[in-house]
Scaffold this active site. Structure first.
Site, PDB file in Angstrom:
ATOM      1  N   GLY A 137       7.849  -0.760   1.444  1.00 42.76           N
ATOM      2  CA  GLY A 137       7.541  -1.695   0.349  1.00 42.76           C
ATOM      3  C   GLY A 137       8.825  -2.271  -0.240  1.00 42.76           C
ATOM      4  O   GLY A 137       8.941  -3.476  -0.487  1.00 42.76           O
ATOM      5  N   HIS A 138       9.816  -1.381  -0.463  1.00 43.53           N
ATOM      6  CA  HIS A 138      11.105  -1.865  -0.983  1.00 43.53           C
ATOM      7  C   HIS A 138      11.784  -2.779   0.039  1.00 43.53           C
ATOM      8  O   HIS A 138      12.387  -3.788  -0.327  1.00 43.53           O
ATOM      9  CB  HIS A 138      12.043  -0.681  -1.268  1.00 43.53           C
ATOM     10  CG  HIS A 138      11.584   0.237  -2.362  1.00 43.53           C
ATOM     11  ND1 HIS A 138      11.186   1.525  -2.127  1.00 43.53           N
ATOM     12  CD2 HIS A 138      11.483   0.047  -3.699  1.00 43.53           C
ATOM     13  CE1 HIS A 138      10.840   2.100  -3.272  1.00 43.53           C
ATOM     14  NE2 HIS A 138      11.011   1.226  -4.239  1.00 43.53           N
ATOM     15  N   MET A 183      14.140   2.678  -8.029  1.00 42.97           N
ATOM     16  CA  MET A 183      14.547   4.039  -8.399  1.00 42.97           C
ATOM     17  C   MET A 183      14.888   4.831  -7.135  1.00 42.97           C
ATOM     18  O   MET A 183      14.877   6.064  -7.141  1.00 42.97           O
ATOM     19  CB  MET A 183      13.440   4.723  -9.192  1.00 42.97           C
ATOM     20  CG  MET A 183      13.145   3.974 -10.504  1.00 42.97           C
ATOM     21  SD  MET A 183      12.436   4.987 -11.808  1.00 42.97           S
ATOM     22  CE  MET A 183      10.942   5.529 -11.043  1.00 42.97           C
ATOM     23  N   VAL A 192       2.757  -3.148   0.124  1.00 34.62           N
ATOM     24  CA  VAL A 192       2.709  -2.768   1.546  1.00 34.62           C
ATOM     25  C   VAL A 192       1.863  -1.497   1.644  1.00 34.62           C
ATOM     26  O   VAL A 192       1.986  -0.595   0.802  1.00 34.62           O
ATOM     27  CB  VAL A 192       4.131  -2.537   2.097  1.00 34.62           C
ATOM     28  CG1 VAL A 192       4.087  -2.093   3.557  1.00 34.62           C
ATOM     29  CG2 VAL A 192       4.961  -3.815   1.959  1.00 34.62           C
ATOM     30  N   HIS A 201      11.173   2.856   0.600  1.00 30.95           N
ATOM     31  CA  HIS A 201      10.188   2.831   1.683  1.00 30.95           C
ATOM     32  C   HIS A 201       9.984   1.380   2.115  1.00 30.95           C
ATOM     33  O   HIS A 201      10.641   0.467   1.577  1.00 30.95           O
ATOM     34  CB  HIS A 201       8.876   3.491   1.234  1.00 30.95           C
ATOM     35  CG  HIS A 201       8.360   2.972  -0.081  1.00 30.95           C
ATOM     36  ND1 HIS A 201       7.922   1.674  -0.259  1.00 30.95           N
ATOM     37  CD2 HIS A 201       8.240   3.558  -1.305  1.00 30.95           C
ATOM     38  CE1 HIS A 201       7.530   1.499  -1.509  1.00 30.95           C
ATOM     39  NE2 HIS A 201       7.728   2.630  -2.171  1.00 30.95           N
TER      40      HIS A 201
END
Ligand code: PAF
Length: 286
Positions: free
Chosen positions: A35-36, A29, A175, A33
């Protein structure tokens, strides 16, 4: 290299037809960050080409939730995708994704009504509906989702199984910030004080995981001790749930049990809803 950006179905179909070899897909979405970015790197290792979608899906937000204020940061997201060598970014508008109010949607079933689904009625129906549409449009070989949303990942696996979707689903590890807070696009809502309180979520999971050898009750007691303290912090953590569940069905584990489990937590700090989880092995190690 800047990725190809597709805004419409036709642009996506054209870009998709030019991709050779296997395709890994990371649906998001936006408000990307680390994590992505780690999911994108996993995607790069899994296939010849990588596609990312950026779409804030109205169907998965409740009426009192943060759809309007959800961060939309397309330009920096695109730069991040370029830096990660993403080949294709699908960024549809709401009208492209939902040209008319959808009449037929995915029903997430009993698993969509428990845990996070009980706290956010309709959320998983809306999430599965958009994921199914994205999978149909992008036609990846593998789709990668973060393990931070463990119930979401379990439900997507179940949809792929139940509806015989021709895609492999993979999870990517959560993460974390140095103090343990799981990265989330919603973390940017937190003030410094709220941010400090929010770190209790991962501390509670850690404490629970450390007690896993002693069984379910010990896990919940250890985690609750941390959460009780956070409930009296300033600002406080308002707990939505702390549950120990089966990793596949997300049903609650009660009584003595050994083997794999997920300890999942959700709470609000100020106006921000945060979730986190940890996988653990119940019972003594042999
Ligand atoms: O995890 C998310 O960001 C969303 O739920 C997803 C999978 C992109 C569907 O809108």
């Amino acid at each position: 290299m800047t990725p190809v950006v597709a805004r419409t179905r036709q642009e996506l179909a054209e870009a998709r037809s030019r991709i050779e070899g296997t395709l890994a897909f990371v649906p998001t979405m936006g408000a990307l960050h680390d994590g992505h970015l780690s999911l994108m790197r996993q995607a790069r290792r899994s296939a010849d080409a990588v596609a990312v979608s950026i779409f804030v899906n109205p169907l998965q937000f409740g009426p009192d939730e943060d759809f309007d204020r959800y961060p939309r940061t397309f330009d920096t997201d695109l730069e991040a995708c370029a830096a990660e060598g993403v080949d294709l970014v699908f960024a549809p508008t709401r009208d492209v994704m939902y040209p008319s109010e959808p009449q037929v949607t995915v029903k997430s079933g009993p698993m969509g009504e428990i845990v996070e689904g009980a706290a956010r009625p309709g959320h998983f129906d809306g999430m599965l509906t958009v994921v199914l549409k994205l999978l149909n449009l992008v036609r990846p070989d593998v789709a990668i989702f973060g393990e931070k949303d463990a119930q979401q990942l379990a439900m997507i696996r179940r949809m792929v199984f139940d509806l015989d979707l021709p895609v492999e689903v993979a999870g990517g590890p959560t993460v974390r910030e140095p103090d343990g807070l799981a990265l989330s696009s919603r973390n940017r809502y937190l003030s410094p004080d709220e941010r400090r309180t929010a770190a209790a979520l991962s501390r509670a999971l850690h404490a629970g995981a450390d007690a896993a050898a002693d069984g379910p009750e010990a896990v919940l007691d250890a985690a609750n001790t941390v959460l009780d303290k956070a409930a009296t912090a300033d600002p406080p953590l308002v707990l939505d749930y702390l549950v120990l569940v089966d990793p596949t069905t997300f049903t609650t584990i009660s009584g003595p049990r050994t083997g794999p489990a997920v300890l999942a937590v959700a709470g609000r700090v100020g106006a921000t809803h945060l979730i986190d989880n940890v996988s653990l092995q119940l019972g003594k190690e042999h």
